[in-house]
Design an enzyme around this catalytic site. Structure first.
Site, PDB file in Angstrom:
ATOM      1  N   HIS A  17      44.746  32.578  59.823  1.00 11.99           N
ATOM      2  CA  HIS A  17      43.972  31.727  60.739  1.00 11.99           C
ATOM      3  C   HIS A  17      42.592  32.308  61.007  1.00 11.99           C
ATOM      4  CE1 HIS A  17      42.645  30.605  64.846  1.00 11.99           C
ATOM      5  NE2 HIS A  17      43.003  29.398  64.448  1.00 11.99           N
ATOM      6  N   TYR A  67       6.481  14.106  56.436  1.00 11.06           N
ATOM      7  CA  TYR A  67       6.947  15.486  56.435  1.00 11.06           C
ATOM      8  C   TYR A  67       7.736  15.789  57.708  1.00 11.06           C
ATOM      9  CZ  TYR A  67       3.194  16.669  59.758  1.00 11.06           C
ATOM     10  OH  TYR A  67       2.385  16.726  60.859  1.00 11.06           O
ATOM     11  N   ARG A  80      -2.655  23.032  66.629  1.00  8.68           N
ATOM     12  CA  ARG A  80      -2.668  22.304  67.896  1.00  8.68           C
ATOM     13  C   ARG A  80      -3.551  23.039  68.903  1.00  8.68           C
ATOM     14  NH1 ARG A  80       2.910  21.548  70.997  1.00  8.68           N
ATOM     15  NH2 ARG A  80       2.467  23.701  71.638  1.00  8.68           N
ATOM     16  N   GLY A  94      44.617  25.045  61.269  1.00  9.82           N
ATOM     17  CA  GLY A  94      45.093  25.805  62.416  1.00  9.82           C
ATOM     18  C   GLY A  94      44.934  25.101  63.739  1.00  9.82           C
ATOM     19  N   ARG A 126       0.826  26.815  67.164  1.00 10.75           N
ATOM     20  CA  ARG A 126       0.608  26.710  68.616  1.00 10.75           C
ATOM     21  C   ARG A 126      -0.382  27.776  69.059  1.00 10.75           C
ATOM     22  NH1 ARG A 126       6.973  26.186  68.284  1.00 10.75           N
ATOM     23  NH2 ARG A 126       6.414  27.773  66.776  1.00 10.75           N
ATOM     24  N   LYS A 181      45.994  15.499  54.416  1.00  9.74           N
ATOM     25  CA  LYS A 181      47.197  16.127  53.855  1.00  9.74           C
ATOM     26  C   LYS A 181      48.105  15.079  53.214  1.00  9.74           C
ATOM     27  CE  LYS A 181      48.630  19.586  56.127  1.00  9.74           C
ATOM     28  NZ  LYS A 181      49.181  20.491  57.160  1.00  9.74           N
ATOM     29  N   ARG A 240      43.954  20.552  49.327  1.00 10.90           N
ATOM     30  CA  ARG A 240      42.838  19.955  50.050  1.00 10.90           C
ATOM     31  C   ARG A 240      41.570  20.640  49.574  1.00 10.90           C
ATOM     32  NH1 ARG A 240      44.408  22.468  55.985  1.00 10.90           N
ATOM     33  NH2 ARG A 240      44.228  24.657  55.415  1.00 10.90           N
ATOM     34  N   SER A 284       1.590  13.422  64.492  1.00  9.11           N
ATOM     35  CA  SER A 284       2.792  14.259  64.417  1.00  9.11           C
ATOM     36  C   SER A 284       3.615  14.002  65.673  1.00  9.11           C
ATOM     37  CB  SER A 284       2.414  15.743  64.335  1.00  9.11           C
ATOM     38  OG  SER A 284       3.570  16.552  64.409  1.00  9.11           O
ATOM     39  N   GLY A 316       5.858  14.917  68.511  1.00  9.38           N
ATOM     40  CA  GLY A 316       6.367  16.070  69.258  1.00  9.38           C
ATOM     41  C   GLY A 316       7.624  15.638  69.986  1.00  9.38           C
ATOM     42  N   ARG A 339      54.601  17.968  59.789  1.00 10.85           N
ATOM     43  CA  ARG A 339      53.248  18.542  59.853  1.00 10.85           C
ATOM     44  C   ARG A 339      52.241  17.462  60.234  1.00 10.85           C
ATOM     45  NH1 ARG A 339      55.047  21.553  55.101  1.00 10.85           N
ATOM     46  NH2 ARG A 339      54.632  23.793  55.344  1.00 10.85           N
ATOM     47  N   MET A 399      46.174  22.034  64.535  1.00 14.21           N
ATOM     48  CA  MET A 399      47.279  21.159  64.900  1.00 14.21           C
ATOM     49  C   MET A 399      48.604  21.912  64.736  1.00 14.21           C
ATOM     50  SD  MET A 399      45.511  18.473  65.705  1.00 14.21           S
ATOM     51  CE  MET A 399      46.509  17.011  65.618  1.00 14.21           C
ATOM     52  N   ASN A 407      10.249  17.064  71.165  1.00 16.75           N
ATOM     53  CA  ASN A 407      10.782  17.760  72.339  1.00 16.75           C
ATOM     54  C   ASN A 407      10.275  17.080  73.616  1.00 16.75           C
ATOM     55  OD1 ASN A 407      11.929  19.563  70.553  1.00 16.75           O
ATOM     56  ND2 ASN A 407      10.337  21.098  70.795  1.00 16.75           N
ATOM     57  N   ASP A 408       8.947  16.929  73.727  1.00 14.08           N
ATOM     58  CA  ASP A 408       8.377  16.275  74.906  1.00 14.08           C
ATOM     59  C   ASP A 408       8.630  14.778  74.894  1.00 14.08           C
ATOM     60  OD1 ASP A 408       7.552  18.581  76.040  1.00 14.08           O
ATOM     61  OD2 ASP A 408       5.411  18.284  75.738  1.00 14.08           O
ATOM     62  N   CYS A 453       7.331  17.576  64.371  1.00 12.93           N
ATOM     63  CA  CYS A 453       7.302  19.034  64.484  1.00 12.93           C
ATOM     64  C   CYS A 453       8.174  19.548  65.626  1.00 12.93           C
ATOM     65  CB  CYS A 453       5.866  19.525  64.676  1.00 12.93           C
ATOM     66  SG  CYS A 453       5.136  18.955  66.224  1.00 12.93           S
TER      67      CYS A 453
END
Length: 884
Positions: free
Chosen positions: A454, A858, A616, A103, A560, A24, A338, A770, A772, A94, A105, A774-775, A838
């Protein structure tokens, strides 16, 4: 005295100083610099805020003196004096962080008024009602923001006086009544705080600055920063600016406008204003404002000046602007500009249009759209073919459709949503304190407020449907219901709202899949031209593959096969295979599964041809395909209690025995993945035979499939080598029967730290890798995902041990280091080896950029994340090109 500069007059700053002056303050300085009509003022820096908080809420040395000197400059410019009882200088205070937080602050207007200066303002303006209205507003704002007295206490007083006089609007309250209201305000302050409302204007200013600094750490600001991933150490600047009064009469007003439509992106001035009002009246939603176009009828010269100013600002900043303005006695003042928040639809259209208009480059257009925002474009809308029967109509404040149970309180919305219910938050108007309710709601409906209130701004930013200013609904929060045209809607009743039209319907209404715009396709085509990462899909069915192709997938990075085993027609055969006591019986069951698997692979390879499909082989432990252990125990107990057939009980007990035998203490690290294939090679042999036979079938039809056969959970070259030998034997057998050379490669998923460390050795055999993740995240961090996310990751985030949930955003320092090592080692052995990712991280923008940086080929994500990944991949290419 500190050598640091904590205070800047507007004319001393510029747009590039956002980190110092906040967004601002930097924009006020920039508007001043380019000659726009901005009331004079100064900014106290965000650094001052951080030092104040670090010094246990004490101003840094020299800051206050700098502020007083700057205030003296304002006095010289205006000819007014701060606190003077005859010619008082009034200011607004302000907040303004470097990153826009609408909204979140706090703001105070008309600071500098007291019992004496209000009389001087009355004489100067010639309008006693105006002067005392300003004083009332100031006391109410100051009490709310600085003294932390519940604002409803003051609103109740105003409403009572309006009822007494039969008035509707605040601006109709006469001066005498305002004086009585002010006196009652002061009584509340004395009762609640134990001291009188401060009359010393310098004390007012000090308290206000401290309140704005302190508001950086109020609960709604913290919540907003967490949701928007804004750093906690930015701090907020404080902007102190001479007041421009929009509440001096009918030739005055205040408003908010966007240089383009923030919902659709159309190139049109979009906004609202209120006659005889101050700025907070618009954004707070206290009165329903008029469209900005109506300003032309009342004040045509001001309207034209405003249109020209908006055009200049958009060209100067080269982006859509969100502007606040005030008109005082026919004179226009710019209070803020802004970069405007916008819906995903608008962001895409504005970015593409601005390229076509020559304002920005294609690279800039791609960087203007938040990839996560695209998610908003990929979900349902109201089915327009249905004959709707709306019970109410409001303002279409944020597009999209929402359906859920009515709730009237944000806390209740959060509670019900966390219990799995879909809710719609219904309020007279929302306040910043409602942020958690909006987050947990499907959509928002308000009785008051406009399209820049708001509720509208926050909902648009979150991609939540929102209808505002629906004045026909009468809300009774005590009874937890609203009425509209004689219809009573209670908490828990289902409603549907359409944020694109403003219509409200009772019950659940049919919805349809979205239609993507031409601009959307254009933007993603630009992304394709620039990105270096290919984007694939995680897909387990032909239907998923078709949807993935529609979204621009360049192959399947994870199919999968275990999901195929869960179909009702196959599960009994799978269980028969698992329960088999010898190889012959197991192969007999596998022979029954073979046609199912062949059809599965035929469909998905055909849908994606000629793009690659990574298949897989079976990964999860076998007990996952059997009934739940505890549930089966209860079923057996119930059968015995009912004296069921003894043979049936015996069969169930035999099944229970097998389940107990297969159960593992830690199945995630147990008998799964390639360990299954090594223990029961006949399972993987059936699967690869199905793949090869499906490919042969496609070849006979002139279709050229390409399969990447993936062996899961490999940690050592020998595991891969043994299984590769088995697979090649099956291939030789199928090839002998069908006579075709098939296009396939063999690779593995890197999901164990050891696999990353010895990737060079595995790459001697594997043709692709690839990640994995997550694991790999679980095994690197030693976290069990389900336990960690529910038990202690929230604590780690709160204590800032972690910046992000590592299962949502890739842990680049830990998991990422293993990935870098694996890439380097694998390509030392096999320079051209294909490497991708993946896990769920493959659809998260910052993780995608990391994949670009380490040279993966990829990313593969769910079909609906593909557009997000395409754009994120392009942004990664642009960012890293700029850094070089």
């Amino acid at each position: 005295m500190s050598d640091k500069k904590f205070v800047y007059l507007f004319e001393e700053g510029k747009a590039e100083m956002k980190k110092v002056l906040g967004g601002k303050g930097a924009n006020l300085a920039e508007m001043t610099r380019i000659g726009l009509p901005v009331p004079p003022g100064f900014t106290i820096t965000a650094e001052a805020c951080n030092e104040y908080l670090a010094l246990n809420e004490e101003f840094p040395p020299g800051m206050l003196e700098e502020a007083y000197n700057a205030l003296g400059q304002l006095e010289l410019k205006t000819g007014k004096k701060f606190g003077d009882k005859e010619n008082p200088l009034l200011v607004s205070v302000r907040s303004g962080a470097a990153v826009s937080m609408p909204g979140m602050m706090d703001t105070i207007l008309n600071l500098g008024l007291n019992d004496e200066s209000v009389q001087g303002l009355s004489v100067l303006s010639g309008d006693e009602r105006f002067a005392y209205d300003c004083y009332r507003r100031f006391i109410q704002m100051f009490s709310d923001v600085v003294l932390e007295i519940e604002h409803s206490s003051f609103e109740e007083i105003v409403e009572r006086h309006k009822r007494k006089l039969g008035l509707i609007f605040d601006y109709e309250i006469p001066a005498l009544e305002l004086k009585e209201i002010i006196a009652e305000y002061k009584v509340i302050i004395k009762q609640v705080k134990g001291f009188d409302f401060p009359q010393d204007v310098r004390e007012q200013l000090i308290m206000a600055i401290k309140a704005v600094f302190g508001s950086w750490n109020n609960q709604r600001a913290i919540v907003y920063r967490r949701i928007s991933k804004i750093a906690d150490d930015l701090g907020t600047a404080v902007n102190i600016q001479c007041m421009a009064f929009g509440n001096l009469g009918d030739d005055c007003g205040t408003g908010v406008a966007f240089t383009r439509n923030p919902s659709t992106g159309a190139r049109e001035l979009y906004g609202e204003f209120l006659v005889n009002a101050q700025g907070e009246d618009v954004v707070a939603g206290i009165r329903t404002p008029l469209p900005i176009s109506q300003l032309k009828a009342g004040l045509p010269a001001v309207y034209q000046q405003f249109v020209d100013t908006c055009d200049n600002l958009e060209k100067h900043y080269r982006d859509m602007q969100d502007i606040e303005f005030t008109v005082e006695k026919g004179i226009l003042y710019m209070l803020q500009t802004r970069t405007g928040k916008r819906t995903a639809k608008a962001a895409v259209k504005i970015a593409v249009d601005m390229v076509n208009e020559g304002l920005i480059s294609i690279d800039e257009a791609l960087m203007r759209v938040d990839p996560e925002q695209l998610d908003q474009l990929l979900h349902r809308q109201i089915d327009n073919s249905i004959q709707l029967q709306p019970v109410a109509q409001g303002l279409p404040a944020s597009p999209g459709a929402a359906c859920g149970m009515v709730v009237f309180e944000s806390n209740q919305a959060e509670k019900m949503a966390e219990a799995g219910e879909k809710v719609v938050l219904v309020r007279n108007e929302t306040a910043p304190d409602d942020i958690h309710g909006i987050v947990h709601s499907q959509g928002v409906l308000t009785a008051r407020g406009g399209m820049t209130s708001h509720a509208a701004v926050v909902a648009r930013g979150m991609g939540k449907p929102c209808v505002c200013g629906c004045e026909s609904i009468k809300i009774d929060t005590d009874s937890k219901l609203f009425t509209v045209n004689g219809v009573v809607v209670k908490e828990g009743d289902i409603i549907t709202l359409d944020g694109a039209t403003g219509k409200i319907m009772l019950g659940e209404v049919a919805m349809i899949e979205p239609i993507l715009s031409d601009e959307f396709e254009t933007l993603l085509n630009w992304a394709n031209d620039i990105k270096m990462l290919a984007v694939r899909a995680n897909a387990d069915t032909p239907e998923d593959a078709v949807k993935a192709r529609e979204f621009g997938a360049e192959g399947i990075g994870l199919c999968r096969t275990e999901h195929m085993f869960m179909a009702q027609a196959r599960l009994p055969i799978v269980q028969e295979m698992i329960l088999a006591e010898n190889l012959a019986d197991r192969e007999k069951a596998l022979a029954k599964l073979l046609p199912f698997q062949r059809d599965d692979f035929y469909g998905i390879l055909k849908a994606m041809a000629p793009f690659p499909v990574t298949i897989r082989l079976l990964d999860p432990p076998l007990h996952e395909f059997l009934p739940d252990h505890d549930a089966l125990m209860l079923e057996i107990a119930d059968m015995k209690y009912r004296q069921a057939n003894q043979y049936d009980i015996y069969e169930k007990e035999a099944l229970l025995k097998k389940i107990r035998k297969l159960l593992e203490a830690n199945p995630m690290l147990g008998h799964r993945g390639c360990r299954l294939g090594l223990t029961y090679p006949e399972i993987y042999n059936m699967q690869v035979r199905a793949i090869f036979e499906a490919m042969c079938q496609l070849k006979t039809q002139g279709i050229e499939p390409f399969a990447e056969i993936e062996i899961p959970l490999v940690m050592d070259r020998m595991e891969f080598s043994i299984l590769k030998e088995e697979i090649m034997k099956v291939y030789a057998d199928v090839k002998k029967d069908c006579g075709y050379e098939l296009d396939f490669v063999l690779g593995t998923m890197l999901e164990l730290p050891r696999a990353c460390v010895v990737a060079d050795e595995i790459a001697e055999q594997a043709e692709f890798f690839s990640f994995g993740t997550n694991d790999l995240t679980q095994t690197t961090l030693g976290f069990s995902r389900d336990d960690a996310e529910s038990k202690f990751i929230p604590v780690y985030l709160e204590k800032k041990i972690m910046k992000d949930n590592p299962f949502a955003v890739l842990d680049q320092k830990g998991v990422g280091s293993l990935m870098k090592m694996a890439v380097t080692k694998a390509r030392q052995t096999r320079p051209g080896i294909l490497m991708g990712i993946c896990g769920e991280h493959a659809g998260e923008p910052s993780s995608i950029e990391f994949c670009h940086q380490i040279g993966l080929n990829y990313v593969s994500c769910s079909p609906y994340r593909i557009p997000i990944a395409r754009l994120a991949a392009a942004q990664a290419a642009i960012n890293n090109k700029l850094q070089k």
